[in-house]
Design a protein around this motif. Structure first.
Motif, PDB file in Angstrom:
ATOM      1  N   MET A  41       0.797  -1.235   0.000  1.00 40.66           N
ATOM      2  CA  MET A  41       0.000   0.000   0.000  1.00 40.66           C
ATOM      3  C   MET A  41       0.829   1.285   0.000  1.00 40.66           C
ATOM      4  O   MET A  41       0.289   2.356  -0.236  1.00 40.66           O
ATOM      5  N   LEU A  42       2.137   1.181   0.198  1.00 39.76           N
ATOM      6  CA  LEU A  42       2.935   2.408   0.325  1.00 39.76           C
ATOM      7  C   LEU A  42       3.012   3.220  -0.983  1.00 39.76           C
ATOM      8  O   LEU A  42       3.399   4.376  -0.972  1.00 39.76           O
ATOM      9  N   TYR A  43       2.617   2.576  -2.114  1.00 41.69           N
ATOM     10  CA  TYR A  43       2.652   3.289  -3.402  1.00 41.69           C
ATOM     11  C   TYR A  43       1.593   4.384  -3.449  1.00 41.69           C
ATOM     12  O   TYR A  43       1.648   5.262  -4.292  1.00 41.69           O
ATOM     13  N   TYR A  44       0.600   4.279  -2.560  1.00 41.80           N
ATOM     14  CA  TYR A  44      -0.553   5.178  -2.658  1.00 41.80           C
ATOM     15  C   TYR A  44      -0.547   6.246  -1.570  1.00 41.80           C
ATOM     16  O   TYR A  44      -1.584   6.825  -1.271  1.00 41.80           O
ATOM     17  N   VAL A  45       0.604   6.486  -0.952  1.00 37.46           N
ATOM     18  CA  VAL A  45       0.675   7.572   0.028  1.00 37.46           C
ATOM     19  C   VAL A  45       1.574   8.667  -0.539  1.00 37.46           C
ATOM     20  O   VAL A  45       2.489   8.393  -1.310  1.00 37.46           O
ATOM     21  N   LYS A  46       1.298   9.910  -0.135  1.00 38.11           N
ATOM     22  CA  LYS A  46       2.058  11.053  -0.670  1.00 38.11           C
ATOM     23  C   LYS A  46       3.474  11.096  -0.085  1.00 38.11           C
ATOM     24  O   LYS A  46       4.426  11.425  -0.771  1.00 38.11           O
ATOM     25  N   THR A 106       2.948   6.618  -6.276  1.00 37.47           N
ATOM     26  CA  THR A 106       4.388   6.853  -6.438  1.00 37.47           C
ATOM     27  C   THR A 106       5.061   5.488  -6.457  1.00 37.47           C
ATOM     28  O   THR A 106       4.553   4.546  -5.852  1.00 37.47           O
ATOM     29  N   TYR A 107       6.195   5.414  -7.127  1.00 37.60           N
ATOM     30  CA  TYR A 107       6.894   4.137  -7.139  1.00 37.60           C
ATOM     31  C   TYR A 107       7.861   4.094  -5.959  1.00 37.60           C
ATOM     32  O   TYR A 107       8.682   4.984  -5.788  1.00 37.60           O
ATOM     33  N   VAL A 108       7.744   3.064  -5.156  1.00 38.34           N
ATOM     34  CA  VAL A 108       8.687   2.868  -4.053  1.00 38.34           C
ATOM     35  C   VAL A 108       8.934   1.366  -3.950  1.00 38.34           C
ATOM     36  O   VAL A 108       8.024   0.558  -4.182  1.00 38.34           O
TER      37      VAL A 108
END
Length: 292
Positions: free
Chosen positions: A144-149, A197-199
């Protein structure tokens, strides 16, 4: 002239369709299940010591498939203890599937579910506005971390909610996966529109070290069959390309040169492996377990 590219997240229905196909064609959930079976028991070995209630927070719990497996392991480790499982999930569709899954499951006695239809950021803002800091014994953030600012701020916030024996578990794509190759090379050409975002696990150690956090990293091998992406006009192939690029109708809207380069890249060893005439994309994941 190709029409302008739009983010896949602009069409939630198509996003969910492509996501379900991705789960069907990949070993995503199987490799997570293997981790839950083999390694999770060690991770949760002391989270509930001496407690009559264990509080679990699922950040971006989706339709609950992995959540229920995690909960069954916690229940097996701490029989008879009450488990409060709170779920943060912005998609109403996913929450209703999660509730169906809970209604059909037979072994959930002693587990209480609470769903919050909101993003991680909305949850944090609401808690701050209500001046609440609920502490948790186990927090997990799966894919889910791709969808945080702001990734470091999100990790710091949820880490601050851990009890003294607790753990924060993060699963995301590996820095050694095909995603890393693809997104490092072409991410700037995709229409993310601030929605994504890509992480990867390659980015996290720097963030965690900067925050002075202690953690362990585990690699999970996984792959996805993307053979249909190379068949012109194949509906499933087009959906998988949308998922790989987070782009709505990538096959139809991407500039021809970008599409050509990306299709070439997808066949290369940095992204995929060709076996028995099929193309398997490297979908490796990483698990990061963060101490309180």
């Amino acid at each position: 002239m190709a029409s302008p590219m739009r983010s896949l997240l602009a069409d939630p229905d198509r996003y969910l369709q492509s996501f379900r196909l991705f789960l069907e064609r990949s070993t995503e959930h199987q490799c997570m299940q293997e981790f839950v079976e083999r390694q999770l028991p060690d991770v949760i070995a002391s989270i509930g010591n001496g407690k009559s209630t264990i509080n679990v927070l699922s950040v971006g719990g989706g339709a609950g498939e992995m959540d229920l497996q995690i909960l069954s392991k916690i229940r097996a480790r701490y029989p008879g203890v009450t488990i409060n499982n709170d779920v943060i999930e912005p998609s109403a569709d996913q929450i209703s599937k999660y509730k169906e899954r809970v209604a059909q499951a037979s072994n959930l006695e002693n587990i209480k579910f609470t769903w919050h239809r909101e993003t991680a950021h909305e949850y944090e803002s609401r808690m701050n506005a209500e001046k609440k800091t609920k502490k948790w014994d186990f927090i997990h953030m799966i894919q889910m971390l791709y969808y945080v600012k702001d990734v470091p701020a999100t990790i710091r916030y949820f880490h601050s909610l851990l009890e003294s024996q607790a753990k924060l578990l993060i699963i995301l794509v590996s820095g050694k996966s095909g995603w890393e190759t693809l997104w490092k090379k072409y991410g700037s050409s995709f229409p993310l529109e601030d929605l994504c975002t890509y992480v990867s696990s390659a980015d996290l150690p720097r963030m965690l070290d900067a925050a002075g956090l202690k953690y362990q990293l585990h690699e999970l091998p996984s792959h996805m069959d993307i053979t249909s992406c190379f068949i012109d006009g194949d509906k499933d192939g087009e959906l998988l390309l949308d998922f790989l690029t987070e782009t709505l109708d990538f096959a139809k809207t991407a500039p021809p040169e970008l599409k050509h380069q990306l299709m070439e890249e997808l066949r290369k060893p940095g992204c995929s492996e060709i076996r028995d005439g099929k193309v398997f994309f490297n979908n490796n994941l990483s698990v990061i377990v963060i101490e309180p």
